[in-house]
Design an enzyme around this catalytic site. Structure first.
Site, PDB file in Angstrom:
ATOM      1  N   ILE A   1       4.026  -3.802  -3.759  1.00  0.00           N
ATOM      2  CA  ILE A   1       3.608  -2.693  -4.540  1.00  0.00           C
ATOM      3  C   ILE A   1       3.776  -2.856  -6.016  1.00  0.00           C
ATOM      4  O   ILE A   1       4.736  -3.631  -6.168  1.00  0.00           O
ATOM      5  CB  ILE A   1       3.763  -1.485  -3.877  1.00  0.00           C
ATOM      6  CG1 ILE A   1       5.417  -1.288  -4.027  1.00  0.00           C
ATOM      7  CG2 ILE A   1       3.316  -1.004  -2.674  1.00  0.00           C
ATOM      8  CD1 ILE A   1       5.816   0.261  -3.526  1.00  0.00           C
ATOM      9  N   ASP A   2       2.814  -2.654  -6.799  1.00  0.00           N
ATOM     10  CA  ASP A   2       2.994  -2.559  -8.148  1.00  0.00           C
ATOM     11  C   ASP A   2       4.039  -2.142  -8.717  1.00  0.00           C
ATOM     12  O   ASP A   2       4.690  -1.186  -8.253  1.00  0.00           O
ATOM     13  CB  ASP A   2       1.606  -2.084  -8.664  1.00  0.00           C
ATOM     14  CG  ASP A   2       0.347  -2.933  -8.344  1.00  0.00           C
ATOM     15  OD1 ASP A   2       0.541  -4.057  -7.944  1.00  0.00           O
ATOM     16  OD2 ASP A   2      -0.551  -2.046  -8.289  1.00  0.00           O
TER      17      ASP A   2
END
Length: 301
Positions: free
Chosen positions: A136-137
């Site tokens: 995930i970013d």
């Protein structure tokens, strides 16, 4: 390490390099093509080319090159561990933390913390991404799956590829979405005008995002998103594509946005089948304080 996969009906006639890139979500297609060139990939015990079209029942065997000795420093970083056993670990990643080391981020990453917390992690994704099954970013908070061994990693990767992992996110977007539910089915790939961005492109990888409105404000909407696929920046790209970019998103959002220090996106729920026991496991965490404060402030606007 040698891995094996039997081609299913839904994968019939897929190119071998694309199929293996899908099975190994964190591997680039070019890296998979490198395996094929080095004859590390075989179909029914025969060497094939990257453009080979898979057939139902084909037995694909591939060997991941030996992992180099790990030289990333283990760091005593506090981790919010939601679940852990001998095979898997579920961690609640804070906003602002990078998942794995890269240029400009050699320390302070989730991987640095994981190496201190766990002595053994899956080596399938190489020295910079031990145990990392998906990402995930940096500015997205929430739940992330980590594999402690290669068997667990392979199982979780296949579940992701087969769309068997349940993932729900919460986001705040610009604009008021009038319909209660919706689906975005649009392929995602590198933006030809800006290689630093992803975009909806004709030759991109299939990407499907379902969304549901949780609350509407004067100029914003609080939504829940459920992923069928897990493309890079998928929710951010899809919501911009339909005209509702994420609040605070510096890459895909409007220039004038709310100051949330990065996109207002939280990976709230993850569910998967345990790679050893076969039990369905599901975990959920509340959004962080900044996200709740944002919702409160929008109520008052």
């Amino acid at each position: 390490m040698t891995l094996q996969h039997v081609v299913t009906e839904t994968q019939n006639k897929m190119r071998i390099d694309k199929l293996l890139a899908d099975i190994n979500p964190d591997e680039s297609r070019s890296r998979v093509q490198g395996w094929i060139t080095k004859e590390l990939v075989m179909v029914n015990d025969e060497v094939v080319k990257a453009n080979y079209k898979c057939q139902v029942g084909d037995v694909i065997t591939w060997r991941i090159p030996e992992v180099e000795s790990l030289d990333i420093e283990a760091e005593n970083i506090p981790l919010d561990i939601v679940y852990e056993d001998s095979d898997v670990l579920v961690v609640n990643k804070p906003k602002g933390m990078v998942v794995h080391p890269s240029a400009g981020h050699q320390s302070g990453t989730l991987v640095n913390g994981l190496l201190y917390h766990c002595k053994d992690l899956s080596g399938i994704n190489g020295i910079e991404r031990p145990g990392i099954v998906h990402r995930i970013d940096k500015d997205t908070s929430g739940l992330l799956l980590v594999a402690k061994n290669d068997k667990a990693h392979t199982s979780l990767s296949e579940q992701l590829s087969n769309k068997d992992v349940k993932r729900k996110y919460e986001a705040v977007v610009h604009g008021v979405i009038n319909h209660d539910t919706g689906m975005v089915d649009a392929p995602i790939g590198r933006d030809p005008k800006d290689r630093q961005k992803m975009g909806v492109v004709e030759n991109g990888k299939p990407a499907v995002t379902h969304f549901q409105v949780l609350n509407r404000f004067n100029e914003f909407t609080h939504i829940e998103c459920q992923l069928e696929t897990g493309r890079t920046h998928q929710i951010r790209v899809h919501m911009r594509y339909i005209g509702f970019p994420l609040v605070g998103d510096p890459k895909y959002g409007p220039r004038k946005t709310l100051d949330t220090n990065g996109q207002a996106l939280h990976a709230r729920l993850i569910g998967f089948t345990h790679p050893t026991t076969g039990e369905w496991l599901e975990f959920e965490v509340e959004p962080p304080a900044y996200f709740k404060e944002l919702l409160t402030n929008l109520e008052l606007m």
